[in-house]
Design an enzyme around this catalytic site. Structure first.
Site, PDB file in Angstrom:
ATOM      1  N   ALA A  19     -25.822  -9.538  62.987  1.00 28.26           N
ATOM      2  CA  ALA A  19     -26.183  -8.448  62.327  1.00 28.26           C
ATOM      3  C   ALA A  19     -24.942  -8.093  61.039  1.00 28.26           C
ATOM      4  O   ALA A  19     -25.324  -7.325  60.410  1.00 28.26           O
ATOM      5  CB  ALA A  19     -26.026  -7.241  63.458  1.00 28.26           C
ATOM      6  N   THR A  20     -23.889  -9.010  61.110  1.00 28.03           N
ATOM      7  CA  THR A  20     -22.981  -8.486  59.841  1.00 28.03           C
ATOM      8  C   THR A  20     -23.248  -9.500  59.004  1.00 28.03           C
ATOM      9  O   THR A  20     -22.467  -9.399  57.967  1.00 28.03           O
ATOM     10  CB  THR A  20     -21.727  -8.783  60.701  1.00 28.03           C
ATOM     11  OG1 THR A  20     -21.503 -10.002  61.160  1.00 28.03           O
ATOM     12  CG2 THR A  20     -21.213  -7.648  61.430  1.00 28.03           C
ATOM     13  N   ARG A  52     -20.286 -10.810  66.053  1.00 25.35           N
ATOM     14  CA  ARG A  52     -18.967 -11.364  66.601  1.00 25.35           C
ATOM     15  C   ARG A  52     -17.875 -10.244  66.606  1.00 25.35           C
ATOM     16  O   ARG A  52     -16.939 -10.065  67.356  1.00 25.35           O
ATOM     17  CB  ARG A  52     -18.709 -12.515  66.241  1.00 25.35           C
ATOM     18  CG  ARG A  52     -19.544 -13.717  66.764  1.00 25.35           C
ATOM     19  CD  ARG A  52     -19.055 -14.748  66.382  1.00 25.35           C
ATOM     20  NE  ARG A  52     -20.052 -15.741  66.811  1.00 25.35           N
ATOM     21  CZ  ARG A  52     -20.423 -17.114  66.447  1.00 25.35           C
ATOM     22  NH1 ARG A  52     -19.698 -17.255  65.243  1.00 25.35           N
ATOM     23  NH2 ARG A  52     -21.214 -17.860  66.652  1.00 25.35           N
ATOM     24  N   ASP A 185     -41.476 -17.136  56.666  1.00 28.68           N
ATOM     25  CA  ASP A 185     -41.282 -17.828  55.299  1.00 28.68           C
ATOM     26  C   ASP A 185     -41.535 -16.556  54.292  1.00 28.68           C
ATOM     27  O   ASP A 185     -42.732 -15.993  54.119  1.00 28.68           O
ATOM     28  CB  ASP A 185     -42.394 -18.867  55.032  1.00 28.68           C
ATOM     29  CG  ASP A 185     -42.291 -19.389  53.473  1.00 28.68           C
ATOM     30  OD1 ASP A 185     -42.172 -18.653  52.461  1.00 28.68           O
ATOM     31  OD2 ASP A 185     -42.530 -20.734  53.393  1.00 28.68           O
ATOM     32  N   HIS A 186     -40.585 -16.086  53.631  1.00 21.56           N
ATOM     33  CA  HIS A 186     -40.716 -14.715  53.193  1.00 21.56           C
ATOM     34  C   HIS A 186     -41.513 -14.612  51.988  1.00 21.56           C
ATOM     35  O   HIS A 186     -42.064 -13.509  51.626  1.00 21.56           O
ATOM     36  CB  HIS A 186     -39.458 -13.934  52.783  1.00 21.56           C
ATOM     37  CG  HIS A 186     -38.676 -14.630  51.380  1.00 21.56           C
ATOM     38  ND1 HIS A 186     -37.946 -15.768  51.544  1.00 21.56           N
ATOM     39  CD2 HIS A 186     -38.768 -13.933  50.291  1.00 21.56           C
ATOM     40  CE1 HIS A 186     -37.716 -15.962  50.101  1.00 21.56           C
ATOM     41  NE2 HIS A 186     -37.967 -14.934  49.362  1.00 21.56           N
ATOM     42  N   LYS A 190     -45.188 -11.503  50.360  1.00 22.62           N
ATOM     43  CA  LYS A 190     -45.414 -11.251  48.832  1.00 22.62           C
ATOM     44  C   LYS A 190     -46.652 -10.574  48.897  1.00 22.62           C
ATOM     45  O   LYS A 190     -47.469 -11.429  49.155  1.00 22.62           O
ATOM     46  CB  LYS A 190     -44.736 -12.074  47.754  1.00 22.62           C
ATOM     47  CG  LYS A 190     -43.416 -12.544  48.104  1.00 22.62           C
ATOM     48  CD  LYS A 190     -42.875 -13.110  46.842  1.00 22.62           C
ATOM     49  CE  LYS A 190     -41.439 -13.900  47.057  1.00 22.62           C
ATOM     50  NZ  LYS A 190     -40.039 -12.963  46.517  1.00 22.62           N
ATOM     51  N   HIS A 248     -41.610 -22.573  50.629  1.00 24.38           N
ATOM     52  CA  HIS A 248     -42.223 -21.692  50.120  1.00 24.38           C
ATOM     53  C   HIS A 248     -43.166 -22.277  48.966  1.00 24.38           C
ATOM     54  O   HIS A 248     -44.350 -21.904  48.864  1.00 24.38           O
ATOM     55  CB  HIS A 248     -41.200 -20.939  48.997  1.00 24.38           C
ATOM     56  CG  HIS A 248     -40.297 -20.207  49.508  1.00 24.38           C
ATOM     57  ND1 HIS A 248     -40.221 -19.715  50.748  1.00 24.38           N
ATOM     58  CD2 HIS A 248     -38.802 -20.115  49.298  1.00 24.38           C
ATOM     59  CE1 HIS A 248     -38.933 -19.255  51.274  1.00 24.38           C
ATOM     60  NE2 HIS A 248     -38.052 -19.579  50.422  1.00 24.38           N
ATOM     61  N   LYS A 348     -33.376 -23.668  39.974  1.00 22.54           N
ATOM     62  CA  LYS A 348     -32.315 -22.613  39.630  1.00 22.54           C
ATOM     63  C   LYS A 348     -31.726 -22.629  38.198  1.00 22.54           C
ATOM     64  O   LYS A 348     -31.697 -23.674  37.503  1.00 22.54           O
ATOM     65  CB  LYS A 348     -31.141 -22.605  40.615  1.00 22.54           C
ATOM     66  CG  LYS A 348     -31.873 -22.390  42.036  1.00 22.54           C
ATOM     67  CD  LYS A 348     -30.538 -21.984  42.935  1.00 22.54           C
ATOM     68  CE  LYS A 348     -31.015 -22.033  44.375  1.00 22.54           C
ATOM     69  NZ  LYS A 348     -31.386 -20.538  44.422  1.00 22.54           N
TER      70      LYS A 348
HETATM   71  C1  BG6 Z   1     -34.742 -18.471  49.511  1.00 19.30           C
HETATM   72  C2  BG6 Z   1     -34.068 -19.601  49.172  1.00 19.30           C
HETATM   73  O1  BG6 Z   1     -35.662 -18.843  50.713  1.00 19.30           O
HETATM   74  O2  BG6 Z   1     -35.625 -18.124  48.403  1.00 19.30           O
HETATM   75  C3  BG6 Z   1     -32.834 -19.529  48.074  1.00 19.30           C
HETATM   76  O3  BG6 Z   1     -33.218 -20.217  50.193  1.00 19.30           O
HETATM   77  C4  BG6 Z   1     -34.013 -18.679  46.843  1.00 19.30           C
HETATM   78  O4  BG6 Z   1     -32.426 -20.300  47.211  1.00 19.30           O
HETATM   79  C5  BG6 Z   1     -34.870 -17.464  47.384  1.00 19.30           C
HETATM   80  O5  BG6 Z   1     -33.246 -18.081  45.798  1.00 19.30           O
HETATM   81  C6  BG6 Z   1     -35.915 -17.090  46.316  1.00 19.30           C
HETATM   82  O6  BG6 Z   1     -36.515 -15.969  46.890  1.00 19.30           O
HETATM   83  P1  BG6 Z   1     -37.244 -15.023  45.887  1.00 19.30           P
HETATM   84  O7  BG6 Z   1     -37.998 -13.930  46.783  1.00 19.30           O
HETATM   85  O8  BG6 Z   1     -36.125 -14.190  45.323  1.00 19.30           O
HETATM   86  O9  BG6 Z   1     -38.089 -15.611  44.806  1.00 19.30           O
END
Ligand code: BG6
Length: 514
Positions: A19-20, A52, A185-186, A190, A248, A348
C-alpha cells in the site's frame, strides 16, 4: 454517508498489499476516489492498506487523499466517506504470524461495515511475494472463505520467462483457483480496446474486409516519450520485450486479429485470443535476426528538453545492453491472416506519446486512377486511436473539389474523448470495478500468459545466447534505422501516428512526416 448510489455491487473489503508503493499511490487510490465519486463502489465497502512501514490510519488517509488530488480527483463527500473507511495494517509479508492478525482484523471490519467476508486481495508487490502472500492467505483460510467470495489481483511482471511464470502461477493457483485470479494487463482497461471488438464485430463496413484478401498490413505501435523514470533496476532485468511486447503489445494483437467469440463472456473471448497466440508463426534464429530489431535510446531532446541516454539513467549499468525499443514483423498462420504481415513497435523516448493500431487496406487494381501521375491517391487506412486521443480515423480517396478529376486522400476523424464532458474512465477504474463485479473478461487467463511467454522466449533466449547488441537512437527520434529497413525490405514503411497523419497533406502514400 454511503459511498455509492446503488451500484448494485456486493459488499466487500479490498485489501491492498504494497500500500505504500507507487502503483497504489498513482493508480489505485485515484481510481478508487473516482469510483466513489461516481457512486460505483459497493454500499458496504472498506479498504485495508497493508504495508511494512509504521503508519496510522490518519496518515494513510491523508496520503490517499493527496494521491487522488494529484491525479486530478476532487474530494467530495463520497470520496471523503471512502477514505474514512480506509485502514492501515502494518505487517511483514513474509511473517506467517502476521496473517492471523490480518484475518482477525478483516473479521472485525466485516462487523463494522457489513462486508459479509467477501474479499479482494490486490497484490501490488514485487512478484516474488505473490506465492508467499497467497500461501499464507490460504493457510489462514482466507483463500477459501465458505459462503463468501475471494479474488486475488496480480500485476505484471508475471515471471521473466515461461519457466518462472509457471512457477509463479503454480504457487498462486495452489492457493487460489484460476477462476479467482485476476491478472492485470492495464491496456485491456483502456476504452478503445473494448471498443475495438464493437468496431470490428458490429459494423458491416469493416468485418467483411478484415482479412488477408483486403488487408495489406497491420501496424501496432506504442510510442512513449518517457524514459525509465526511476525504474532502472526493474527495467534492466526486463527491457522493452518483456515490459511491453509480452503483455500489452500481444494483447493488442490478439484483439485485432481474433475471430468473433461465440459469446461475450470472459472465457469465450479469451478462447479466441489464445487461438491467435497459438497461431503465431514460430521464429527461427534467422527470422529473429532479420525480423526483430532492438534499440536503446541515447542522449537527445524532446520538445527542446535535453535528455540523457538510457545508460546514464539512475540504477542502469553504464554499459547496459538492455533494449528500450523493439520492432518486429510477425505472421499469424491461420485462415484469416495468411500472408499478412503484422508489424509491432514500441519504444521509450520517441517523439510523441501514442498508441494505435493502423490497418492498411490493399490498393485497387491499377486500372482507372492508380498509376496516373496527377492523382495523389493514398491507401485506405483505418486507425484505431488508443491514446492519447481515443477514436477512429479513416482515410479514403475522393475527388478534389473544383478540379476535373484530381483525386486526393481525404480523412475522417472521430475523436471520442475530444468533447467536453466525455471522459473515459481510467483503465484502473474499470479494472477495479470489474474485479468487484467478478468479471474477468479484461484480465489475462493463464494460457494467454503462457503462449505469450512462449513466443517472447524464442526471441529473448536467442538474444541472450548470442549477446545481441542494441542499435542506439537519439532520444526524440523514431527508433533505430534498422526498424525502417525492416519494413523497407518488404516494400512497407512505418505509418506515423495519427497526430502526424492529420498534419500536412501527404507527399507520397498519403502520409507525411510529423
Ligand atoms: C507499463 C510498463 O506496463 O506500461 C511501462 O511497465 C510503460 O514501462 C507503461 O511506460 C505504459 O502504459 P501507458 O498506459 O502509459 O501507455
Amino acid at each position: 454517508m454511503t459511498i455509492t448510489a446503488a451500484s448494485g455491487l456486493e459488499p466487500c473489503v479490498l485489501v491492498i498489499f504494497g500500500a505504500t508503493g507507487d502503483l497504489t499511490r498513482r493508480k489505485l487510490y485515484p481510481a478508487l476516489a473516482s469510483l466513489a465519486s461516481q457512486g460505483r463502489l459497493p454500499d458496504s465497502f472498506a479498504v485495508v492498506a497493508v504495508g511494512r512501514r509504521e503508519k496510522t490510519d490518519e496518515i494513510v488517509r491523508e496520503e490517499a487523499k493527496d494521491a487522488a488530488v494529484d491525479q486530478g480527483n476532487e474530494i467530495d463527500t463520497r470520496t471523503s466517506a471512502l477514505f474514512g473507511r480506509l485502514h492501515y495494517l502494518q505487517m511483514d509479508f513474509d511473517d506467517a504470524g502476521a496473517y492471523p492478525r490480518l484475518r482477525d482484523f478483516l473479521t472485525k471490519l466485516d462487523t463494522v461495515y457489513h462486508t459479509r467476508r467477501n474479499r479482494i486481495f490486490f497484490l501490488a508487490v514485487a512478484p516474488q511475494y505473490f506465492g508467499t502472500i497467497a500461501g499464507h492467505l490460504y493457510r489462514q483460510g482466507m483463500a477459501t472463505n465458505r459462503g463468501a467470495w475471494q479474488r486475488v489481483v496480480v500485476e505484471k511482471p508475471f515471471g521473466r520467462n515461461l519457466p518462472t511464470a509457471r512457477q509463479l502461477n503454480e504457487r498462486l493457483t495452489q492457493a487460489f483457483s484460476e477462476k479467482l485470479v485476476y491478472r492485470i494487463d492495464h491496456y485491456l482497461g483502456k476504452e478503445m480496446l473494448q471498443n475495438l471488438m464493437v468496431i470490428r464485430f458490429a459494423n458491416t463496413l469493416f468485418e467483411p474486409l478484415w482479412n488477408s484478401r483486403y488487408i495489406e498490413e497491420v501496424q501496432i505501435s506504442v510510442s512513449e516519450t518517457v524514459g525509465v523514470e526511476g525504474r532502472g533496476a526493474y527495467y534492466e532485468e526486463a527491457g522493452a520485450l518483456r515490459d511491453m511486447v509480452q503483455n500489452h503489445m500481444l494483447q493488442l494483437l490478439t484483439l485485432t486479429a481474433m475471430e468473433p467469440p461465440v459469446a461475450l463472456d470472459a472465457d469465450s473471448i479469451r478462447d479466441e485470443k489464445v487461438k491467435v497466440l497459438r497461431s503465431l508463426r514460430p521464429l527461427g534464429t534467422q527470422d529473429i535476426e532479420s525480423q526483430v530489431v532492438r534499440g536503446q535510446y541515447g542522449s537527445g531532446a524532446i520538445d527542446g528538453r535535453a535528455l540523457v541516454g538510457y545508460r546514464q539513467e539512475d540504477r542502469v549499468n553504464p554499459e547496459s545492453n538492455t533494449e528500450t525499443y523493439v520492432a518486429l514483423r510477425l505472421h499469424i498462420d491461420n485462415f484469416r491472416w495468411s500472408g499478412v504481415p503484422f508489424y509491432l513497435r514500441t519504444g521509450k523516448r520517441l517523439p510523441v506519446r501514442s498508441a494505435e493500431i493502423i490497418v492498411r487496406f490493399r490498393e485497387q487494381p491499377g486500372v482507372l486512377y492508380f498509376g496516373q501521375k496527377h492523382h495523389m491517391l493514398g491507401p485506405n487506412l483505418l486507425v484505431i486511436k488508443i491514446q492519447p486521443e481515443e477514436g477512429i480515423f479513416l482515410q479514403f480517396n475522393a475527388k478534389q473539389p473544383g478540379t476535373q478529376s484530381t483525386i486526393v486522400p481525404v480523412k475522417m476523424d472521430y475523436c471520442q474523448n475530444c468533447h467536453a464532458g466525455i471522459n473515459s474512465p481510467e483503465a484502473y477504474e474499470r479494472l477495479l470495478a470489474d474485479v468487484m463485479r467478478g468479471d474477468s473478461t479484461l484480465f489475462t487467463r493463464w494460457d494467454e500468459v503462457e503462449y505469450a511467454w512462449h513466443f517472447v522466449d524464442q526471441i529473448a533466449s536467442l538474444w541472450e545466447k548470442t549477446g545481441a547488441g542494441v542499435e542506439l537512437y537519439p532520444a526524440g527520434d523514431w527508433g533505430p534505422v534498422a526498424a525502417d529497413r525492416l519494413l523497407a525490405r518488404h516494400g512497407h514503411r512505418w505509418l506515423l501516428p495519427f497526430q502526424c497523419l492529420l498534419g500536412e497533406r501527404p507527399e507520397d502514400e498519403g502520409l507525411s512526416d510529423c
